[in-house]
Design an enzyme around this catalytic site. Structure first.
Site, PDB file in Angstrom:
ATOM      1  N   PRO A  28       0.753  -1.088  -0.031  1.00 29.68           N
ATOM      2  CA  PRO A  28       0.140   0.246  -0.289  1.00 29.68           C
ATOM      3  C   PRO A  28       1.117   1.615  -0.036  1.00 29.68           C
ATOM      4  O   PRO A  28       1.392   1.751   0.912  1.00 29.68           O
ATOM      5  CB  PRO A  28      -0.566   0.155   1.036  1.00 29.68           C
ATOM      6  CG  PRO A  28      -0.558  -1.381   2.011  1.00 29.68           C
ATOM      7  CD  PRO A  28       0.387  -1.974   1.073  1.00 29.68           C
ATOM      8  N   GLU A  29       0.941   1.932  -1.210  1.00 27.47           N
ATOM      9  CA  GLU A  29       1.503   3.441  -0.991  1.00 27.47           C
ATOM     10  C   GLU A  29      -0.090   4.196  -0.849  1.00 27.47           C
ATOM     11  O   GLU A  29      -0.674   4.179  -0.561  1.00 27.47           O
ATOM     12  CB  GLU A  29       1.819   4.101  -2.318  1.00 27.47           C
ATOM     13  CG  GLU A  29       3.430   2.842  -2.503  1.00 27.47           C
ATOM     14  CD  GLU A  29       4.467   2.367  -3.784  1.00 27.47           C
ATOM     15  OE1 GLU A  29       4.102   3.916  -3.921  1.00 27.47           O
ATOM     16  OE2 GLU A  29       4.828   1.685  -3.847  1.00 27.47           O
TER      17      GLU A  29
END
Length: 286
Positions: A14-15
């Site tokens: 997850p960015e």
DNA sequence: AGTCAAACCTGGGCGC
DNA sequence: TGCGCCCAGGTTTGAC
């Protein structure tokens, strides 16, 4: 039954775009709900306070809002408390409006008074949470040094220019450092550099004004595209299968080692730069 | 100030 | 089939 369960953020790495999508989904799902209890199956993800205090503190708190800063997710609670979450690499947040059986990687289960649940699931156990009031916010590691939000006004071309010009580190490393821009990870760094036509090995202070301008534009473009792509995938409600979006179609270089560049046809290279695997096209990126 | 390696952790991919 | 090895990934920490 429909809307039985929702994987909120079920994709690896997850960015910023993924965390932003989770934020938007949670906003629709848990605002106004009151936490009845939290069950810790593995307490290692609780960084502050102690697991015992974490459990007692979180009880009876009402969810008032959901925020985000970089890759940090903020659950604003009553009494000025914030539950701050960093998913790191494999962390997931799973919402269910009924009781859900935890599996071997479910480390925490937040139970709301009206019966729904929020599961924290993390295969590699890197994900972390803090439950802090306004005086304790400095206990959240990494938060202080975050650069501006790339999709907000603070991330100006002038800011990026100053950061680049005074840096002798490689531009890839600079993008990942969180101080030039908050929320960029390995995938979006590679994609932004490709779009900007800049070799990831270049030192920050060697970039021309034109290249910095391209990079500034590219960083925001790929993050916005990422939010669009993820938004369609995650807002779907599923029955446990964890439906995912078409993220692959969006990637130009990341994960495409030895495959032809979409622009020039030369093979995409992969090499370690500043300790991270980096994907790039030696023809399109100079 | 920078770079690099190690640490955290586990599933997956590899060679044999 | 299965064992052992190595790797990825974000971030912090410590060493040079």
């Amino acid at each position: 039954m429909i809307n039985k369960q929702s994987i909120v953020g079920g994709i690896f790495l997850p960015e910023l775009p993924e965390v932003e999508t989770i934020r938007r989904d949670l906003e629709k799902l848990i605002i106004g709900k009151v936490i009845k209890d939290v069950k810790l199956h593995y307490a290692g993800f609780v960084k502050y306070p102690t697991p015992t205090d974490f459990v007692s503190r979180v009880k009876d708190k009402k969810v008032q809002g959901i925020g985000r800063r970089g890759k940090y997710l903020f659950i604003h609670l009553s009494d000025q408390y914030n539950l701050i979450i960093h998913l790191r690499m494999t962390g997931r947040i799973i919402y269910s409006n009924t009781k859900l059986l935890p599996d071997k990687h479910t480390h925490g289960v937040f139970q709301f008074k009206e019966g729904s649940e929020l599961h924290f699931h993390d295969v590699r156990k890197f994900g972390t949470m803090w439950l802090v009031n306004s005086e304790e916010i400095s206990f959240v590691s990494g938060l202080k040094m975050l650069g501006p939000e790339p999709l907000e006004k603070g991330f100006t071309l002038e800011f990026l220019t100053v950061i680049c010009k005074k840096s002798r580190s490689k531009i890839k490393s600079l993008l990942l450092s969180q101080k030039a821009v908050a929320g960029i990870g390995n995938i979006y760094a590679d994609e932004a550099l490709f779009r900007a036509g800049v070799d990831p090995s270049r030192e920050g202070n060697t970039l021309t004004d034109r290249e910095i301008n391209n990079l500034w534009e590219s960083v925001r473009f790929v993050l916005e595209e990422g939010i669009k792509a993820r938004g369609t995938s995650i807002s779907d409600y599923v029955d446990g299968s964890g439906k995912q979006g078409d993220f692959q179609n969006f990637l130009k270089v990341y994960g495409r080692k030895n495959e032809p560049c979409y622009v020039c046809g030369k093979v995409v290279l992969r090499k370690k730069i500043a300790g991270r695997s980096s994907h790039f096209c030696s023809e399109c990126q100079r």
